[in-house]
Design a protein around this motif. Structure first.
Motif, PDB file in Angstrom:
ATOM      1  N   MET A 152      12.340   5.972  -2.954  1.00 14.20           N
ATOM      2  CA  MET A 152      12.114   4.789  -2.865  1.00 14.20           C
ATOM      3  C   MET A 152      12.769   3.815  -2.956  1.00 14.20           C
ATOM      4  O   MET A 152      13.079   3.275  -2.057  1.00 14.20           O
ATOM      5  CB  MET A 152      11.896   4.215  -4.819  1.00 14.20           C
ATOM      6  N   LYS A 153      14.287   4.577  -2.921  1.00 11.57           N
ATOM      7  CA  LYS A 153      15.862   4.235  -2.277  1.00 11.57           C
ATOM      8  C   LYS A 153      15.779   4.261  -0.735  1.00 11.57           C
ATOM      9  O   LYS A 153      15.833   3.040  -0.297  1.00 11.57           O
ATOM     10  CB  LYS A 153      17.005   4.887  -2.428  1.00 11.57           C
ATOM     11  N   MET A 154      14.885   5.645  -0.560  1.00 10.20           N
ATOM     12  CA  MET A 154      14.879   5.267   1.367  1.00 10.20           C
ATOM     13  C   MET A 154      13.483   4.260   1.908  1.00 10.20           C
ATOM     14  O   MET A 154      13.597   3.867   2.769  1.00 10.20           O
ATOM     15  CB  MET A 154      13.721   6.872   1.698  1.00 10.20           C
ATOM     16  N   PHE A 155      12.558   4.348   0.583  1.00  7.25           N
ATOM     17  CA  PHE A 155      11.598   3.159   0.928  1.00  7.25           C
ATOM     18  C   PHE A 155      12.206   1.703   1.294  1.00  7.25           C
ATOM     19  O   PHE A 155      12.007   1.006   2.054  1.00  7.25           O
ATOM     20  CB  PHE A 155      10.399   3.188  -0.052  1.00  7.25           C
ATOM     21  N   PHE A 156      13.145   1.201   0.365  1.00  7.71           N
ATOM     22  CA  PHE A 156      13.480  -0.088   0.449  1.00  7.71           C
ATOM     23  C   PHE A 156      14.371  -0.266   1.537  1.00  7.71           C
ATOM     24  O   PHE A 156      14.499  -1.302   1.601  1.00  7.71           O
ATOM     25  CB  PHE A 156      14.002  -0.376  -1.219  1.00  7.71           C
ATOM     26  N   LEU A 157      15.000   1.103   1.812  1.00  6.38           N
ATOM     27  CA  LEU A 157      16.304   1.132   2.513  1.00  6.38           C
ATOM     28  C   LEU A 157      16.830   0.609   4.453  1.00  6.38           C
ATOM     29  O   LEU A 157      16.029   0.127   5.384  1.00  6.38           O
ATOM     30  CB  LEU A 157      17.682   1.889   2.370  1.00  6.38           C
ATOM     31  N   VAL A 158      15.086   1.640   4.434  1.00 10.09           N
ATOM     32  CA  VAL A 158      13.933   2.040   5.543  1.00 10.09           C
ATOM     33  C   VAL A 158      12.810   1.824   6.240  1.00 10.09           C
ATOM     34  O   VAL A 158      12.170   1.282   7.421  1.00 10.09           O
ATOM     35  CB  VAL A 158      14.474   3.983   5.646  1.00 10.09           C
ATOM     36  N   PHE A 164       0.901  -1.284   0.141  1.00  7.26           N
ATOM     37  CA  PHE A 164       0.164  -0.081  -0.102  1.00  7.26           C
ATOM     38  C   PHE A 164       0.971   1.101  -0.139  1.00  7.26           C
ATOM     39  O   PHE A 164       0.629   2.493  -0.637  1.00  7.26           O
ATOM     40  CB  PHE A 164      -0.667  -0.127   1.135  1.00  7.26           C
ATOM     41  N   LEU A 165       1.778   1.123   0.854  1.00  5.04           N
ATOM     42  CA  LEU A 165       2.657   2.748   0.803  1.00  5.04           C
ATOM     43  C   LEU A 165       3.803   2.511  -0.396  1.00  5.04           C
ATOM     44  O   LEU A 165       4.058   3.617  -0.971  1.00  5.04           O
ATOM     45  CB  LEU A 165       3.689   2.381   1.786  1.00  5.04           C
ATOM     46  N   PHE A 166       4.107   1.595  -1.502  1.00  7.56           N
ATOM     47  CA  PHE A 166       4.687   1.972  -2.671  1.00  7.56           C
ATOM     48  C   PHE A 166       3.489   2.348  -3.145  1.00  7.56           C
ATOM     49  O   PHE A 166       3.949   3.259  -4.361  1.00  7.56           O
ATOM     50  CB  PHE A 166       5.140   0.096  -2.646  1.00  7.56           C
ATOM     51  N   LEU A 167       2.126   1.596  -3.435  1.00  5.52           N
ATOM     52  CA  LEU A 167       1.262   2.508  -4.236  1.00  5.52           C
ATOM     53  C   LEU A 167       0.758   3.867  -4.400  1.00  5.52           C
ATOM     54  O   LEU A 167       0.800   4.378  -5.003  1.00  5.52           O
ATOM     55  CB  LEU A 167       0.760   1.632  -4.394  1.00  5.52           C
ATOM     56  N   VAL A 168       0.650   3.880  -2.787  1.00  5.25           N
ATOM     57  CA  VAL A 168       0.961   5.309  -2.166  1.00  5.25           C
ATOM     58  C   VAL A 168       1.893   6.021  -2.975  1.00  5.25           C
ATOM     59  O   VAL A 168       1.805   7.365  -3.178  1.00  5.25           O
ATOM     60  CB  VAL A 168      -0.135   5.602  -1.041  1.00  5.25           C
ATOM     61  N   PHE A 169       2.847   6.268  -2.393  1.00  7.71           N
ATOM     62  CA  PHE A 169       4.230   6.557  -3.121  1.00  7.71           C
ATOM     63  C   PHE A 169       4.137   6.942  -4.049  1.00  7.71           C
ATOM     64  O   PHE A 169       4.953   7.972  -4.554  1.00  7.71           O
ATOM     65  CB  PHE A 169       5.539   6.382  -2.596  1.00  7.71           C
ATOM     66  N   TYR A 210      10.440  12.638   1.192  1.00  6.67           N
ATOM     67  CA  TYR A 210      12.076  12.331   1.761  1.00  6.67           C
ATOM     68  C   TYR A 210      12.075  13.048   2.566  1.00  6.67           C
ATOM     69  O   TYR A 210      12.718  14.628   2.890  1.00  6.67           O
ATOM     70  CB  TYR A 210      11.852  13.790  -0.179  1.00  6.67           C
ATOM     71  N   ALA A 211      12.764  12.746   3.033  1.00  8.45           N
ATOM     72  CA  ALA A 211      13.752  13.060   4.667  1.00  8.45           C
ATOM     73  C   ALA A 211      14.441  12.297   4.998  1.00  8.45           C
ATOM     74  O   ALA A 211      15.077  11.075   4.737  1.00  8.45           O
ATOM     75  CB  ALA A 211      12.647  12.500   5.514  1.00  8.45           C
ATOM     76  N   HIS A 212      15.182  12.630   6.003  1.00  9.91           N
ATOM     77  CA  HIS A 212      16.571  11.785   6.262  1.00  9.91           C
ATOM     78  C   HIS A 212      15.510  10.897   7.334  1.00  9.91           C
ATOM     79  O   HIS A 212      15.264  10.342   7.909  1.00  9.91           O
ATOM     80  CB  HIS A 212      17.662  12.978   7.328  1.00  9.91           C
ATOM     81  N   TRP A 213      16.886   9.562   6.883  1.00  8.20           N
ATOM     82  CA  TRP A 213      16.333   8.139   7.446  1.00  8.20           C
ATOM     83  C   TRP A 213      16.483   8.844   9.511  1.00  8.20           C
ATOM     84  O   TRP A 213      15.005   7.859   9.798  1.00  8.20           O
ATOM     85  CB  TRP A 213      17.510   7.473   7.687  1.00  8.20           C
ATOM     86  N   LEU A 261      12.133  12.880 -11.319  1.00  7.75           N
ATOM     87  CA  LEU A 261      12.549  11.662 -11.142  1.00  7.75           C
ATOM     88  C   LEU A 261      13.873  11.626 -10.217  1.00  7.75           C
ATOM     89  O   LEU A 261      13.567  10.336  -9.749  1.00  7.75           O
ATOM     90  CB  LEU A 261      12.866  11.113 -12.830  1.00  7.75           C
ATOM     91  N   LYS A 262      14.820  12.486  -9.577  1.00  9.30           N
ATOM     92  CA  LYS A 262      15.017  12.236  -8.664  1.00  9.30           C
ATOM     93  C   LYS A 262      15.048  11.867  -7.773  1.00  9.30           C
ATOM     94  O   LYS A 262      15.310  11.308  -6.293  1.00  9.30           O
ATOM     95  CB  LYS A 262      16.641  13.339  -8.931  1.00  9.30           C
ATOM     96  N   CYS A 263      14.159  12.782  -7.336  1.00 11.32           N
ATOM     97  CA  CYS A 263      13.252  12.747  -6.533  1.00 11.32           C
ATOM     98  C   CYS A 263      12.340  11.444  -6.108  1.00 11.32           C
ATOM     99  O   CYS A 263      12.905  11.210  -4.699  1.00 11.32           O
ATOM    100  CB  CYS A 263      12.286  13.958  -5.673  1.00 11.32           C
ATOM    101  N   TYR A 264      11.766  10.473  -7.075  1.00 12.70           N
ATOM    102  CA  TYR A 264      11.645  10.005  -6.475  1.00 12.70           C
ATOM    103  C   TYR A 264      12.171   8.406  -6.904  1.00 12.70           C
ATOM    104  O   TYR A 264      11.974   7.530  -5.912  1.00 12.70           O
ATOM    105  CB  TYR A 264      10.577   9.443  -7.860  1.00 12.70           C
TER     106      TYR A 264
END
Length: 294
Positions: A91-97, A44-49, A174-177, A84-87
């Protein structure tokens, strides 16, 4: 996982027939573990983001002249590459944190009493719990957000989120971990204090992120249904917080505006609104008053 093998067993345990919604829930969840059901939050979070920011992001890219009057900071436009860079960063923060945090937090969810069984909560129960979650999150987020605007908190953590002085929907998460962890606390407090059903938790996580994306969209659209929510801040309200940036001690609210009003942290925003209204009066010829006289 439900403790019933058939709908007949479930109906016997409840002492009544299953509702249509409960039948659907039984068919879907009966053989699935609670941990698997909780893991749906990741999807759900992936789809919303990914999907929720698209309408206003595409509007930004198309740049129709008719939409300029709804753009809060019309002179600031991001290129397709920057968007695109923002997205990608999100996504990097999504998968890593975010995803690992979701996966390891299940014991806490189970401990506070989030349920997956039958009966399902009524619509009114779900709405009441969601309102409580929003109020709890809003109040606690307000103070943690203010704390992140102290010198050390801003320089070391929160400045990452403020890299977008004119935010877009993709920039909401988009934020610091460390900020993801800190501001995740208010989101969990509501379900911890007033635990409900897993479906309510799904709705809460999704709606909270959709709300954040709305307030970071960069557009104040006249047909937005959020205009009918009492004390709702909205995109223009939060955009001011980003526009002022690191110097901002205004508009800390995540959802509602009452904390800013009570604690006086919306004075700069209210003064700016008043000033702009008077300037508009002068431009339209409705008033000849000297602004300095006010």
């Amino acid at each position: 996982m439900l403790p019933y093998r058939t709908t007949a067993e479930a109906e016997a345990a409840l002492g009544r027939g299953l509702t249509y919604a409960e039948s659907l829930w039984f068919d879907y969840s009966a053989a699935k573990s609670d941990y698997f059901l909780y893991g749906h939050n990741l999807l759900f979070l992936f789809l919303v983001f990914t999907l929720a920011p698209l309408p206003t992001v595409l509007l930004d890219l198309a740049r129709p002249a008719a939409a300029d009057r709804f753009k809060i900071q019309p002179k600031v436009r991001l290129s397709p590459a920057e968007i695109l860079k923002c997205y990608k960063d999100v996504m990097k923060m999504f998968f890593l944190v975010v995803a690992p945090l979701q996966l390891v937090s299940y014991p806490a969810v189970k401990m506070v009493g989030i349920t997956t069984g039958l009966p399902l909560p009524s619509l009114w129960e779900i709405l009441a719990q969601l309102l409580v979650y929003f109020l709890i999150e809003d109040y606690t987020n307000y103070w943690l957000h203010r704390l992140l605007h102290c010198k050390w908190g801003y320089e070391k953590i929160h400045s990452v989120h403020h890299e977008y002085s004119a935010p877009i929907g993709f920039a909401a998460p988009y934020a610091h971990w460390a900020e993801v962890l800190i501001l995740g606390i208010p989101s969990f407090l509501g379900p911890a204090i007033v635990p409900g059903h897993m479906i309510t938790l799904w709705l809460w996580i999704a709606l909270r992120q959709i709300e954040a994306i709305d307030t970071h969209s960069g557009y104040e659209l006249p047909w937005s249904l959020t205009k009918y929510i009492p004390f709702y801040g909205g995109a223009e309200y939060h955009d001011y917080h980003h526009y002022v940036g690191g110097l901002s001690h205004s508009n800390f609210a995540s959802v509602f505006t009452y904390c800013d009003f009570i604690y006086g942290s919306d004075k700069g925003y209210r003064y700016q609104k008043k000033l702009l209204a008077k300037m508009e009066e002068l431009r339209s010829g409705d008033s000849t008053r000297d602004l300095k006289a006010e």
